[in-house]
Motif scaffolding. Structure first.
Motif, PDB file in Angstrom:
ATOM      1  N   GLU A  43       6.712 -10.938  -5.055  1.00 25.97           N
ATOM      2  CA  GLU A  43       7.336 -10.107  -6.079  1.00 25.97           C
ATOM      3  C   GLU A  43       7.465  -8.698  -5.535  1.00 25.97           C
ATOM      4  OE1 GLU A  43       6.314 -10.370 -10.398  1.00 25.97           O
ATOM      5  OE2 GLU A  43       4.638 -11.518  -9.562  1.00 25.97           O
ATOM      6  N   HIS A  44       8.524  -8.020  -5.893  1.00 26.98           N
ATOM      7  CA  HIS A  44       8.706  -6.621  -5.498  1.00 26.98           C
ATOM      8  C   HIS A  44       8.122  -5.746  -6.594  1.00 26.98           C
ATOM      9  CE1 HIS A  44      10.511  -2.871  -4.243  1.00 26.98           C
ATOM     10  NE2 HIS A  44      10.860  -3.468  -3.116  1.00 26.98           N
ATOM     11  N   VAL A  45       7.383  -4.704  -6.207  1.00 24.29           N
ATOM     12  CA  VAL A  45       6.722  -3.852  -7.198  1.00 24.29           C
ATOM     13  C   VAL A  45       7.706  -3.215  -8.169  1.00 24.29           C
ATOM     14  CG1 VAL A  45       4.667  -3.374  -5.818  1.00 24.29           C
ATOM     15  CG2 VAL A  45       6.648  -1.861  -5.632  1.00 24.29           C
ATOM     16  N   ASP A  46       8.959  -3.042  -7.773  1.00 25.07           N
ATOM     17  CA  ASP A  46       9.958  -2.451  -8.672  1.00 25.07           C
ATOM     18  C   ASP A  46      10.234  -3.323  -9.896  1.00 25.07           C
ATOM     19  OD1 ASP A  46      10.256  -0.202  -7.139  1.00 25.07           O
ATOM     20  OD2 ASP A  46      12.171  -0.798  -6.254  1.00 25.07           O
ATOM     21  N   LYS A  53       7.062   1.656  -6.891  1.00 31.57           N
ATOM     22  CA  LYS A  53       6.930   2.231  -5.555  1.00 31.57           C
ATOM     23  C   LYS A  53       5.894   3.339  -5.576  1.00 31.57           C
ATOM     24  CE  LYS A  53      11.344   1.033  -3.679  1.00 31.57           C
ATOM     25  NZ  LYS A  53      12.664   1.409  -3.297  1.00 31.57           N
ATOM     26  N   GLY A  54       5.080   3.373  -4.559  1.00 33.65           N
ATOM     27  CA  GLY A  54       4.051   4.389  -4.460  1.00 33.65           C
ATOM     28  C   GLY A  54       2.725   3.987  -5.079  1.00 33.65           C
ATOM     29  N   THR A  55       2.671   2.799  -5.690  1.00 36.78           N
ATOM     30  CA  THR A  55       1.422   2.329  -6.277  1.00 36.78           C
ATOM     31  C   THR A  55       0.413   2.073  -5.162  1.00 36.78           C
ATOM     32  OG1 THR A  55       2.607   1.275  -8.105  1.00 36.78           O
ATOM     33  CG2 THR A  55       0.366   0.512  -7.691  1.00 36.78           C
ATOM     34  N   HIS A  58      -4.994  -0.947  -4.361  1.00 35.85           N
ATOM     35  CA  HIS A  58      -5.966  -1.571  -5.263  1.00 35.85           C
ATOM     36  C   HIS A  58      -5.319  -2.111  -6.551  1.00 35.85           C
ATOM     37  CE1 HIS A  58      -9.982  -2.603  -6.536  1.00 35.85           C
ATOM     38  NE2 HIS A  58      -9.747  -2.007  -7.696  1.00 35.85           N
ATOM     39  N   PRO A  59      -4.470  -1.333  -7.255  1.00 31.23           N
ATOM     40  CA  PRO A  59      -3.813  -1.891  -8.445  1.00 31.23           C
ATOM     41  C   PRO A  59      -2.910  -3.090  -8.121  1.00 31.23           C
ATOM     42  CG  PRO A  59      -3.667   0.490  -8.487  1.00 31.23           C
ATOM     43  CD  PRO A  59      -4.208   0.110  -7.142  1.00 31.23           C
ATOM     44  N   ILE A  60      -2.294  -3.071  -6.964  1.00 28.44           N
ATOM     45  CA  ILE A  60      -1.453  -4.209  -6.559  1.00 28.44           C
ATOM     46  C   ILE A  60      -2.327  -5.442  -6.339  1.00 28.44           C
ATOM     47  CG2 ILE A  60       0.064  -5.123  -4.759  1.00 28.44           C
ATOM     48  CD1 ILE A  60       1.135  -2.237  -4.446  1.00 28.44           C
ATOM     49  N   ALA A  61      -3.474  -5.255  -5.682  1.00 26.96           N
ATOM     50  CA  ALA A  61      -4.395  -6.367  -5.452  1.00 26.96           C
ATOM     51  C   ALA A  61      -4.925  -6.904  -6.773  1.00 26.96           C
ATOM     52  CB  ALA A  61      -5.540  -5.917  -4.554  1.00 26.96           C
ATOM     53  N   GLN A  62      -5.243  -6.006  -7.712  1.00 28.88           N
ATOM     54  CA  GLN A  62      -5.718  -6.440  -9.028  1.00 28.88           C
ATOM     55  C   GLN A  62      -4.643  -7.249  -9.742  1.00 28.88           C
ATOM     56  OE1 GLN A  62      -6.866  -2.562 -10.589  1.00 28.88           O
ATOM     57  NE2 GLN A  62      -8.997  -3.240 -10.643  1.00 28.88           N
TER      58      GLN A  62
END
Length: 74
Positions: A43-46, A53-55, A58-62
């Protein structure tokens, strides 16, 4: 070599990313599709409302752990 450049103040990943973009590569697009082709759920963070973008990592891993059963924290 990588760490030696970093010790001299170079952001190596950033420089490589932009050099590839300057040669006409859409790096994010290529990585995204290469991972999909290897069977990864990508998945793309957008497109994730609570990310972007810029996250930080750690929040992405969570998010990955909560939604996709991603790898546990080290």
């Amino acid at each position: 070599m990588f760490h030696r450049l970093e010790n001299y103040g170079h952001d190596v990943e950033h420089e490589v990313f932009h050099r590839l973009e300057n040669y006409g590569h859409d790096v994010e697009h290529e990585v995204f599709h290469r991972l999909e082709n290897y069977g990864h759920d990508v998945e793309h963070v957008d497109f994730v409302p609570e990310l972007g973008k810029g996250t930080a990592d750690h929040p992405i891993a969570q998010y990955s752990q909560a939604v996709r059963g991603g790898c546990p924290d080290p």
